[in-house]
Design an enzyme around this catalytic site. Structure first.
Site, mmCIF file in Angstrom:
data_model
loop_
_atom_site.group_PDB
_atom_site.id
_atom_site.type_symbol
_atom_site.label_atom_id
_atom_site.label_comp_id
_atom_site.label_asym_id
_atom_site.label_seq_id
_atom_site.Cartn_x
_atom_site.Cartn_y
_atom_site.Cartn_z
ATOM 1 N N HIS A 1 -32.434 44.049 28.840
ATOM 2 C CA HIS A 1 -32.198 45.013 29.909
ATOM 3 C C HIS A 1 -32.568 44.436 31.270
ATOM 4 O O HIS A 1 -31.849 44.618 32.254
ATOM 5 C CB HIS A 1 -33.020 46.277 29.657
ATOM 6 C CG HIS A 1 -32.432 47.156 28.607
ATOM 7 N ND1 HIS A 1 -33.088 48.265 28.110
ATOM 8 C CD2 HIS A 1 -31.244 47.107 27.956
ATOM 9 C CE1 HIS A 1 -32.331 48.858 27.207
ATOM 10 N NE2 HIS A 1 -31.218 48.170 27.095
ATOM 11 N N ARG B 1 -16.304 44.882 30.037
ATOM 12 C CA ARG B 1 -16.849 44.687 28.690
ATOM 13 C C ARG B 1 -17.504 45.999 28.240
ATOM 14 O O ARG B 1 -18.659 46.275 28.550
ATOM 15 C CB ARG B 1 -17.880 43.566 28.702
ATOM 16 C CG ARG B 1 -17.350 42.208 29.150
ATOM 17 C CD ARG B 1 -18.482 41.197 29.115
ATOM 18 N NE ARG B 1 -18.072 39.842 29.404
ATOM 19 C CZ ARG B 1 -18.224 39.247 30.577
ATOM 20 N NH1 ARG B 1 -18.787 39.918 31.585
ATOM 21 N NH2 ARG B 1 -17.834 38.012 30.768
ATOM 22 N N ASN C 1 -14.081 31.021 26.467
ATOM 23 C CA ASN C 1 -15.343 30.696 25.786
ATOM 24 C C ASN C 1 -15.136 30.549 24.280
ATOM 25 O O ASN C 1 -15.478 29.531 23.677
ATOM 26 C CB ASN C 1 -16.395 31.765 26.068
ATOM 27 C CG ASN C 1 -16.668 31.934 27.544
ATOM 28 O OD1 ASN C 1 -16.368 31.053 28.342
ATOM 29 N ND2 ASN C 1 -17.227 33.058 27.927
ATOM 30 N N CYS D 1 -9.906 35.353 31.422
ATOM 31 C CA CYS D 1 -11.133 36.091 31.762
ATOM 32 C C CYS D 1 -12.383 35.388 31.236
ATOM 33 O O CYS D 1 -13.464 35.975 31.229
ATOM 34 C CB CYS D 1 -11.078 37.516 31.235
ATOM 35 S SG CYS D 1 -10.910 37.642 29.451
#
Length: 740
Positions: free
Chosen positions: A359, A466, A619, A667
């Site tokens: 987080h 995402r 990726n 992307c």
């Protein structure tokens, strides 16, 4: 429980006139636990554990018997922080025989680490002649004694084995995981925990429970104030837009499970603050043994909450002013803590135990704070006020840099700031090459917290939202109403600019709490669309939320990890079926796929007939194409995006898509790198989606390029260089002053 309270009462009596002598403590524990042996090993400098007190072993061994951390059962307990409960200790592989102790007759052994603030100060051991496992209440009792013992040892010369002295004055370089790029140079501020717990043993149990209840209420009010939209604090955008992460944090804060455990410890005879500290330690020890990175990151949230609850019980520790450009150092960092410190003006963050999935890392990226994680041993060498450098681009933390190094980073920071000011002039300009070829530069984001970057960068839209990031931050998959609110907020903030939503890409390195998938290669396992097709209710719920969020507007949805056209067709059918049930229908519905799995390249004719658009995910595509796990450091640079196989594949895709009029975009990370972006555009991929930090530099770079001339250069280099193209391309770009 009554026996537990009696032990605490006796310990309270023993400590009534000051710190209890260790010899008296071991006698009391041996007596109360009906153990024939109780011993205390204290950690000394140099990672040495010294027998300091014993009841039942040979007292001549006190001060003579020493073990290295990791040596013997006691050393293993200290090294791992793990409780050792052994019915036949002497036949354990780690057993280290010390004849001077006279411990041969004792078979069973229970060793508990003595820990304080996450550091091991020693080991508390009980032994019996009879082979047996010690019971859960006995283990619990010894853990309580170890907690009390930690306070005694902390003030009596025990160390955590950290090297001190001259090493604390020389420069040190630590390499970690970049959490957010950028540079910060300044003096260190060490994250301090709440005030130390002094009163351990309760006298009035109902009063302690009441204190806990009141403190929980104060903590919750404090969180509400922190997370509120308070313009006077200058945190409107930071707090108002970060609802997903902060709501997830609220869920943890209000979870009754850990608070019930605190209340249970209070009923056992401890004060409210001691109970909070005890439960935080238990959670720490449990979480540090979990292999999943995301679940371990929740430890930072729990420790943040425990510190806040201790502050509510004991009062706010004194706060020194934060010097300008300060760098915050922490062992772990929760999101609420980061917001606190961001408001106080820190310029950078270095965290010993953190990963990009945490987080705090997500918030650091959204707030634009240079940050590094996974810096083992950093805190042991740092002192309050030391000068330091955070290099978030290279993942380097430099402690006490030499004057020349410090000045070099200051110059780099000044140059970067000047460059940003210059790049800001490109915000309102279109992305176009010197010879007039237009491009679309889009954003990759995952939280509404990042939406203000649309205006800051002048990006043409969001090429990749995402959707799983908000779910990971929350800790669970939200229901339809909650998901609808998230997606609607994104479309509202985009204000008519295109947005491409990627459906949940869970699995591999992105697991929700409680999810356990045992696979040898999870990146190529049960993940992403495979999960959605096997759990269609989960996928339908998200698709319905996306359609509702559109509210009659244009909607673009993209499916990840598609390996066959049949998979894409099945997912598309689910979306179209949901679209028939939702009103108002989207103004237009575009359904596309990620191209990450090379198998799709042999299905292009069928794919072009069914997909409205295709987005390259560089990726995963690279790791699957070259069979090279991108999580393996030794393979990071072995296979290059700018290589013939990759460029041939992209060229083939563009040629197949052109007559079918299927838009092609990218992307993945490659779109954010100048050389790669240049080559992609030359091959015909003119929609590039990237992190916000790359938009303006890439836009400025394209403005200098004559694309028609570069295509000839690229063709010549590809004919002459074989497999390796990067060096030749970089040389040309430097000669043309396109990249530095």
């Amino acid at each position: 429980m009554s026996g537990h309270r009696e032990l605490l009462a006796r310990l309270r009596d023993l400590r009534a006139h000051g710190s209890a002598p260790l010899s008296a403590m071991v006698r009391l524990v041996a007596s109360e636990l009906a153990s024939e042996v109780c011993s205390i090993y204290v950690q000394r400098p140099g990672d040495i554990l010294e027998l300091t007190a014993t009841e039942g072993l040979n007292r001549d061994a006190i001060g003579r018997t020493r073990l290295r951390v990791g040596e013997g059962i006691v050393g293993l307990c200290a090294a791992t922080g793990t409780i050792m409960n052994l019915p036949d200790a002497q036949n354990h592989p780690a057993f280290a025989y010390r004849p001077e102790t006279g411990e041969e007759p004792f078979a069973s052994l229970l060793a508990v680490p003595v820990r304080r603030s996450g550091r091991t100060l020693g080991v508390l051991v009980v032994q019996n002649r009879t082979p047996r496992n010690f019971s859960e209440p006995e283990v619990d009792d010894l853990e309580t004694v170890a907690m009390l013992l930690a306070e005694t040892l902390a003030g009596s010369g025990a160390t955590d084995g950290s090297p001190k002295g001259l090493a604390d004055t020389v420069p040190r370089l630590f390499t970690g995981a970049p959490l957010m790029g950028g540079i910060a140079v300044g003096n260190i501020v060490l994250l301090r925990s709440a005030r130390p717990v002094v009163r351990m043993i309760a006298e009035d149990l109902p009063a302690e429970q009441a204190r806990l209840d009141q403190a929980v209420a104060r903590m919750q009010r404090g969180l509400d104030d922190l997370f509120a939209d308070v313009p006077s604090n200058g945190r409107t955008a930071d707090v108002n837009a970060s609802r997903e992460v902060l709501d997830a944090y609220r869920l943890v804060a209000s979870d009754a499970g850990w608070l019930r455990r605190v209340a249970e410890v209070i009923r056992g005879g401890m004060t409210a603050e001691a109970a909070v500290q005890r439960v935080a330690g238990e959670l720490h020890d449990r979480m540090r043994r979990i292999s999943d990175v995301y679940l371990r990151e929740r430890l930072a949230d729990m420790e943040d909450l425990a510190n806040r609850l201790l502050t509510a019980l004991l009062g706010e520790p004194p706060r020194a002013p934060v010097p300008e450009g300060a760098i915050l150092l922490a062992r772990r960092l929760g999101p609420a803590e980061l917001l606190d410190w961001h408001a106080r003006g820190i310029a950078g963050v270095a965290v010993e135990e953190a990963s990009p999935a945490g987080h705090a890392a997500i918030l650091a990226r959204a707030l634009g704070i240079p940050a590094i994680g996974s810096l083992r041993g950093m805190l042991d060498s740092a002192e309050q006020g030391d000068c330091a450098v955070v290099d978030g681009d290279e993942g380097q933390f430099i402690l006490r840099p030499e004057a020349e190094v410090r000045l070099a980073y200051i110059r780099a920071l000044d140059a970067r700031n000047a460059k940003y000011a210059e790049l800001a002039t490109w915000r309102g300009r279109p992305a176009v090459t010197a010879d007039g070829i237009g491009l679309q530069l889009m954003l990759n984001i995952g939280l509404s917290l990042e939406l203000p970057q649309l205006a800051r960068t002048g990006a043409d839209g969001i090429g990749l939202f995402r959707t799983e990031i908000a779910m990971l931050a929350r800790g669970s998959v939200a229901d339809v109403a909650e998901q609808t609110a998230i997606y609607a907020r994104v479309l509202d903030e985009a204000d008519g600019k295109p947005v491409v939503f990627r459906t949940l890409d869970l699995g591999a390195d992105k697991l929700l709490p409680g999810t356990i998938i045992e696979e040898e290669n999870p990146a190529m396992g049960w993940r992403s669309l495979r999960v959605g097709l096997d759990r269609p209710a989960l996928l339908r719920r998200q698709l319905r939320a996306l359609l509702l969020a559109a509210g009659g507007r244009e909607l673009s949805v993209m499916f990840p990890m598609v390996a066959t056209v049949a998979e894409f067709t099945a997912a598309k059918a689910l979306l179209l079926a949901e679209a028939k049930r939702v009103r108002p229908v989207p103004q237009s519905l575009h359904i596309g796929t990620m191209l990450e799995v090379p198998a799709l390249m042999w299905q292009l004719p069928q794919l072009m007939q069914t997909a409205d658009f295709i987005s390259l995910g560089s990726n995963d595509l690279i790791q699957f194409l070259f069979a090279a796990d991108r999580g393996t450091p030794s393979l990071y640079d072995r296979y290059d995006f700018l290589s013939q196989p990759v460029l041939d594949m992209i060229e083939q895709l563009v040629l197949a898509a052109k007559p079918a009029r299927v838009p092609i975009s990218i992307c993945g990370e490659a779109a954010s790198r100048p050389l790669e972006a240049l080559v992609l555009a030359a091959l015909g991929v003119t929609t590039l989606s990237m992190p916000a930090s790359a938009v303006l530099p890439i836009k400025a770079m394209f403005a200098q390029v004559d694309m028609r001339a570069f295509r000839s250069v690229l063709a010549s280099i590809r004919r002459g260089e074989g497999f390796g193209l990067r060096e030749a391309l970089a040389t040309w770009a430097r000669e043309q002053a396109i990249i530095s």
